[in-house]
Design an enzyme around this catalytic site. Structure first.
Site, PDB file in Angstrom:
ATOM      1  N   ILE A  12      42.762  61.616   6.902  1.00  0.00           N
ATOM      2  CA  ILE A  12      41.401  62.070   7.175  1.00  0.00           C
ATOM      3  C   ILE A  12      41.388  63.582   7.452  1.00  0.00           C
ATOM      4  CG2 ILE A  12      39.415  61.787   8.725  1.00  0.00           C
ATOM      5  CD1 ILE A  12      39.938  59.399   6.786  1.00  0.00           C
ATOM      6  N   GLU A  31      48.773  69.547  14.345  1.00  0.00           N
ATOM      7  CA  GLU A  31      49.416  68.224  14.244  1.00  0.00           C
ATOM      8  C   GLU A  31      50.612  68.178  15.193  1.00  0.00           C
ATOM      9  OE1 GLU A  31      49.042  65.091  12.716  1.00  0.00           O
ATOM     10  OE2 GLU A  31      50.855  64.785  13.919  1.00  0.00           O
ATOM     11  N   THR A  40      48.898  56.601  11.321  1.00  0.00           N
ATOM     12  CA  THR A  40      48.497  55.371  10.630  1.00  0.00           C
ATOM     13  C   THR A  40      48.495  55.541   9.117  1.00  0.00           C
ATOM     14  OG1 THR A  40      47.187  54.692  12.526  1.00  0.00           O
ATOM     15  CG2 THR A  40      46.604  53.713  10.431  1.00  0.00           C
ATOM     16  N   HIS A  49      40.080  49.919  -1.378  1.00  0.00           N
ATOM     17  CA  HIS A  49      39.185  48.761  -1.388  1.00  0.00           C
ATOM     18  C   HIS A  49      37.977  49.015  -2.280  1.00  0.00           C
ATOM     19  CE1 HIS A  49      41.359  46.600   1.689  1.00  0.00           C
ATOM     20  NE2 HIS A  49      41.406  47.702   2.425  1.00  0.00           N
ATOM     21  N   ARG A 310      45.608  50.140  13.585  1.00  0.00           N
ATOM     22  CA  ARG A 310      44.226  50.435  13.202  1.00  0.00           C
ATOM     23  C   ARG A 310      43.527  51.082  14.399  1.00  0.00           C
ATOM     24  NH1 ARG A 310      45.676  45.226  12.156  1.00  0.00           N
ATOM     25  NH2 ARG A 310      45.470  44.360  10.065  1.00  0.00           N
ATOM     26  N   GLU A 336      39.370  53.087  11.082  1.00  0.00           N
ATOM     27  CA  GLU A 336      40.270  51.994  10.704  1.00  0.00           C
ATOM     28  C   GLU A 336      39.999  51.664   9.226  1.00  0.00           C
ATOM     29  OE1 GLU A 336      39.338  48.390  12.879  1.00  0.00           O
ATOM     30  OE2 GLU A 336      37.232  48.921  12.972  1.00  0.00           O
ATOM     31  N   CYS A 401      69.358  53.680  -5.547  1.00  0.00           N
ATOM     32  CA  CYS A 401      68.401  52.554  -5.648  1.00  0.00           C
ATOM     33  C   CYS A 401      67.153  52.972  -6.419  1.00  0.00           C
ATOM     34  CB  CYS A 401      67.975  52.077  -4.269  1.00  0.00           C
ATOM     35  SG  CYS A 401      69.312  51.505  -3.241  1.00  0.00           S
ATOM     36  N   CYS A 436      68.693  49.566  -0.521  1.00  0.00           N
ATOM     37  CA  CYS A 436      69.651  49.807   0.574  1.00  0.00           C
ATOM     38  C   CYS A 436      69.006  50.546   1.740  1.00  0.00           C
ATOM     39  CB  CYS A 436      70.895  50.537   0.073  1.00  0.00           C
ATOM     40  SG  CYS A 436      70.787  52.326   0.128  1.00  0.00           S
TER      41      CYS A 436
HETATM   42  C1  LIG Z   1      47.610  47.663   9.268  1.00  0.00           C
HETATM   43  C2  LIG Z   1      46.687  48.610   8.587  1.00  0.00           C
HETATM   44  C3  LIG Z   1      46.291  48.394   7.270  1.00  0.00           C
HETATM   45  C4  LIG Z   1      45.407  49.248   6.639  1.00  0.00           C
HETATM   46  N1  LIG Z   1      45.132  49.085   5.313  1.00  0.00           N
HETATM   47  C5  LIG Z   1      44.268  49.907   4.704  1.00  0.00           C
HETATM   48  C6  LIG Z   1      44.000  49.772   3.326  1.00  0.00           C
HETATM   49  O1  LIG Z   1      44.625  48.994   2.627  1.00  0.00           O
HETATM   50  N2  LIG Z   1      43.051  50.554   2.776  1.00  0.00           N
HETATM   51  C7  LIG Z   1      42.343  51.445   3.519  1.00  0.00           C
HETATM   52  O2  LIG Z   1      41.441  52.063   2.976  1.00  0.00           O
HETATM   53  N3  LIG Z   1      42.646  51.665   4.809  1.00  0.00           N
HETATM   54  C8  LIG Z   1      43.593  50.939   5.417  1.00  0.00           C
HETATM   55  N4  LIG Z   1      43.913  51.127   6.714  1.00  0.00           N
HETATM   56  C9  LIG Z   1      43.258  52.199   7.448  1.00  0.00           C
HETATM   57  C10 LIG Z   1      43.860  53.562   7.150  1.00  0.00           C
HETATM   58  O3  LIG Z   1      45.258  53.495   7.140  1.00  0.00           O
HETATM   59  C11 LIG Z   1      43.376  54.526   8.232  1.00  0.00           C
HETATM   60  O4  LIG Z   1      41.974  54.457   8.286  1.00  0.00           O
HETATM   61  C12 LIG Z   1      43.774  55.956   7.982  1.00  0.00           C
HETATM   62  O5  LIG Z   1      45.134  56.082   7.684  1.00  0.00           O
HETATM   63  C13 LIG Z   1      43.434  56.776   9.212  1.00  0.00           C
HETATM   64  O6  LIG Z   1      43.825  58.097   8.990  1.00  0.00           O
HETATM   65  P1  LIG Z   1      43.671  59.174  10.120  1.00  0.00           P
HETATM   66  O7  LIG Z   1      43.971  60.476   9.481  1.00  0.00           O
HETATM   67  O8  LIG Z   1      42.359  59.009  10.791  1.00  0.00           O
HETATM   68  O9  LIG Z   1      44.742  58.774  11.225  1.00  0.00           O
HETATM   69  P2  LIG Z   1      46.309  59.098  11.310  1.00  0.00           P
HETATM   70  O10 LIG Z   1      46.980  58.937  10.009  1.00  0.00           O
HETATM   71  O11 LIG Z   1      46.829  58.297  12.449  1.00  0.00           O
HETATM   72  O12 LIG Z   1      46.347  60.644  11.668  1.00  0.00           O
HETATM   73  C14 LIG Z   1      46.019  61.126  12.942  1.00  0.00           C
HETATM   74  C15 LIG Z   1      46.957  62.257  13.266  1.00  0.00           C
HETATM   75  O13 LIG Z   1      46.541  62.884  14.469  1.00  0.00           O
HETATM   76  C16 LIG Z   1      47.694  63.325  15.158  1.00  0.00           C
HETATM   77  N5  LIG Z   1      47.359  63.524  16.585  1.00  0.00           N
HETATM   78  C17 LIG Z   1      46.928  62.586  17.442  1.00  0.00           C
HETATM   79  N6  LIG Z   1      46.718  63.144  18.650  1.00  0.00           N
HETATM   80  C18 LIG Z   1      47.032  64.457  18.538  1.00  0.00           C
HETATM   81  C19 LIG Z   1      47.040  65.542  19.450  1.00  0.00           C
HETATM   82  N7  LIG Z   1      46.676  65.384  20.741  1.00  0.00           N
HETATM   83  N8  LIG Z   1      47.418  66.775  19.011  1.00  0.00           N
HETATM   84  C20 LIG Z   1      47.790  66.945  17.709  1.00  0.00           C
HETATM   85  N9  LIG Z   1      47.811  65.935  16.795  1.00  0.00           N
HETATM   86  C21 LIG Z   1      47.429  64.708  17.219  1.00  0.00           C
HETATM   87  C22 LIG Z   1      48.681  62.186  14.945  1.00  0.00           C
HETATM   88  O14 LIG Z   1      50.016  62.601  15.138  1.00  0.00           O
HETATM   89  C23 LIG Z   1      48.389  61.788  13.502  1.00  0.00           C
HETATM   90  O15 LIG Z   1      49.247  62.423  12.582  1.00  0.00           O
HETATM   91  C24 LIG Z   1      44.852  50.332   7.364  1.00  0.00           C
HETATM   92  C25 LIG Z   1      45.278  50.573   8.676  1.00  0.00           C
HETATM   93  C26 LIG Z   1      46.208  49.738   9.262  1.00  0.00           C
HETATM   94  C27 LIG Z   1      46.726  50.043  10.620  1.00  0.00           C
END
Ligand SMILES: Cc1cc2nc3c(=O)[nH]c(=O)nc-3n(C[C@H](O)[C@H](O)[C@H](O)COP(=O)(O)OP(=O)(O)OC[C@H]3O[C@@H](n4cnc5c(N)ncnc54)[C@H](O)[C@@H]3O)c2cc1C
Length: 477
Positions: A12, A31, A40, A49, A310, A336, A401, A436
């Site tokens: 995101i 980060e 995540t 999806h 999530r 999520e 691999c 592996c």
């Molecule tokens: C089990 C599971 C299955 C899923 N399957 C799907 C799917 O098939 N399709 C789909 O569309 N979505 C899916 N999702 C949802 C999707 O993975 C997430 O919505 C998405 O990855 C969220 O991205 P993000 O950037 O918000 O969060 P993140 O990838 O968690 O990034 C947040 C970042 O913020 C950083 N951060 C946090 N706090 C601080 C701080 N204080 N200072 C500096 N950095 C900080 C963290 O280190 C992290 O790198 C799934 C999620 C899960 C858990």
């Protein structure tokens, strides 16, 4: 002073950073981890999806469908793997088939193209390994699979190439509103910025609650998986979902874009935002649950297991946009599933809102194209020979691999936002992702990192600060 500071380099934060770089902006991404895609975004089902699942009228429904439609062009522009394999939500003879009709109706309300109900006879031609009890399914042709690492890394690289600064290993500790701007206190000094974008994943409530009186509460909902060897990768060709419940989309069985088979996730609310461990109970639940939709999954072929969290906001929908009582503080919280699918659309939405608020002008120099790491395995024998002749490192296989060459690893280290850890190399190249699980190639990749960064072998890490691999000489310890 920055115009915008984005907290979080997941899919995101990276999507928003890339969209913001289409404007003339002085922006940074903060980060806390060593690399992008450490939260995540690295541990999910990797499904784009179709968008029939979310409640009509929600941000999840709207942005999922928009994100799905944007993904193919994005994969071409940024050179990451995407496969439109289509998805099936299956219904067994003991389940309520009207739920499929409801999903079909919902797909129409959400604007998902091409969904239809498929009866058993046709289904068996599409997927011979469906469980014997499956009677019908909802087919969504726009469902797809993607590489979540490559998607996130490509977005971040392209943002960086267009001028966004990435501050890694920098953790936001508190935020202060000072006159008309913000002072972000980090463990690596203070950062002044006119605007903040909160894309901190499971920690986004913490960030929001530092500045806003409208408190968010994010519950980490763990999902555990088993990943099977490529030998099992053709067990199904579509993504096979079960009927969804209030805890999510249920256990799926799907090929991955790289040809493995993935089974999971579980859905467990936990109280630890770092709880990405797997449990015996969670993993043990996958085989009986998956057998309700797909038979004979060859579980002897499991090569690894993992879990992701999530970011479930208690009110259920994505929380997007400027906080009411915190000017220029923009949330991308509660992202999520379907967050990965929605990322391109969330990026556009938030960047537009920030740009309008700050009065940013378009960036005439924005270059939206990015070339991924050359994968010799996808080249013809002539092209491969020419590549090796030009650079012999492409003829030196490091990961047997996955047939990953030294040339690919060197590229992963030396490109924009290059890899600094074993996992960084792994996610960019797939070295260590095979059968592996890095048993053989880790020492070789470590030597390459030591030589190329350059760094001491004692400083080579698997991923974060606490993951040193070499701790001393064996005769001295
Ligand atoms: C089990 C599971 C299955 C899923 N399957 C799907 C799917 O098939 N399709 C789909 O569309 N979505 C899916 N999702 C949802 C999707 O993975 C997430 O919505 C998405 O990855 C969220 O991205 P993000 O950037 O918000 O969060 P993140 O990838 O968690 O990034 C947040 C970042 O913020 C950083 N951060 C946090 N706090 C601080 C701080 N204080 N200072 C500096 N950095 C900080 C963290 O280190 C992290 O790198 C799934 C999620 C899960 C858990």
């Amino acid at each position: 002073m920055y115009d915008v500071a984005i907290v979080g380099a997941g899919v995101i934060g990276s999507a928003i950073a890339r969209e913001l770089s289409k404007f003339r902006v002085n922006a940074c991404v903060i980060e806390r981890e060593t690399d992008v895609c450490e939260g995540t975004s690295k541990a999910n089902s990797a499904i784009v999806h179709a968008g029939f699942d979310a409640k009509p009228g929600t941000l999840k429904a709207k942005l999922n469908v928009e994100g799905n439609a944007l993904m193919e062009k994005l994969s071409q522009d940024l050179d990451f793997p995407l496969k439109k394999n289509g998805s099936l939500v299956v219904c067994t003879k003991d389940q309520d088939a009207t739920l499929l009709d409801k999903l079909l109706e919902q797909s129409k309300l959400n604007g998902v193209p091409g969904c239809r109900i498929v009866e058993r006879e046709e289904l068996m031609q599409m997927e011979p390994n469906l469980a014997d009890d499956v009677v019908k399914a909802l087919y969504a042709p726009t469902g797809a699979i993607v590489c979540p690492f490559h998607l996130t890394i490509a977005l971040a690289e392209n943002a960086a190439d267009n001028g966004v600064e990435f501050k890694m290993q920098t953790s936001v500790e508190s935020i202060e509103r000072v006159m008309d701007h913000y002072l972000i206190h980090t463990d690596d000094g203070d950062i002044e910025t006119k605007a903040i974008v909160n894309a901190a994943g499971v920690y986004a409530d913490k960030l929001n609650n530092m500045v806003s009186s409208r408190k968010l509460e994010i519950i980490p909902r763990r999902g555990q998986y088993m990943l099977l060897d490529k030998a099992a990768g053709e067990h199904v060709s579509h993504t096979i979902f079960q009927l969804p419940s209030k805890m999510g989309k249920g256990v799926l069985v799907t090929p991955t874009v790289h040809g493995n088979l993935l089974v999971g996730p579980t859905a467990e609310d936990i109280d630890n935002k770092e709880g990405v461990n797997t449990t015996m109970a969670g993993l043990d639940s996958l085989a009986p649950t998956s057998s309700l939709s797909v038979k004979d999954v060859p579980y002897r072929q499991v090569i690894t297991s993992f879990a992701g969290l999530r970011a479930h906001e208690k009110d259920g929908d994505f929380v997007l946009g400027e906080a009411e009582d915190a000017p220029n503080f923009f949330n991308a919280a509660g992202i999520e599933s379907p967050g990965l699918s929605s990322a391109p659309a969330i990026g556009i939405m938030i960047a537009k809102e920030v740009a309008e608020k700050l009065g940013l002008e378009e960036n005439p120099n924005f270059n939206g194209k990015r070339k991924g790491i050359v994968n010799p395995a996808t080249l013809s024998i002539e092209e491969r020979n020419a590549l090796i002749k030009e650079n012999p490192a492409y003829g030196q296989i490091i990961c047997r691999c996955e047939s990953i060459s030294e040339g690919e690893i060197l590229d992963s280290i030396h490109r924009t936002l290059g890899a600094r850890t074993l996992d960084g190399v792994k996610r960019r190249t797939r070295a260590g992702m095979g059968r592996c699980q890095a048993g053989f190639c880790s020492p070789k990749v470590m030597e390459i990192l030591e030589r190329e960064i350059p760094m001491s072998m004692f400083d080579v890490r698997k991923s974060g600060e606490d993951s040193k691999i070499v701790v001393g000489y064996n005769k001295k310890i």
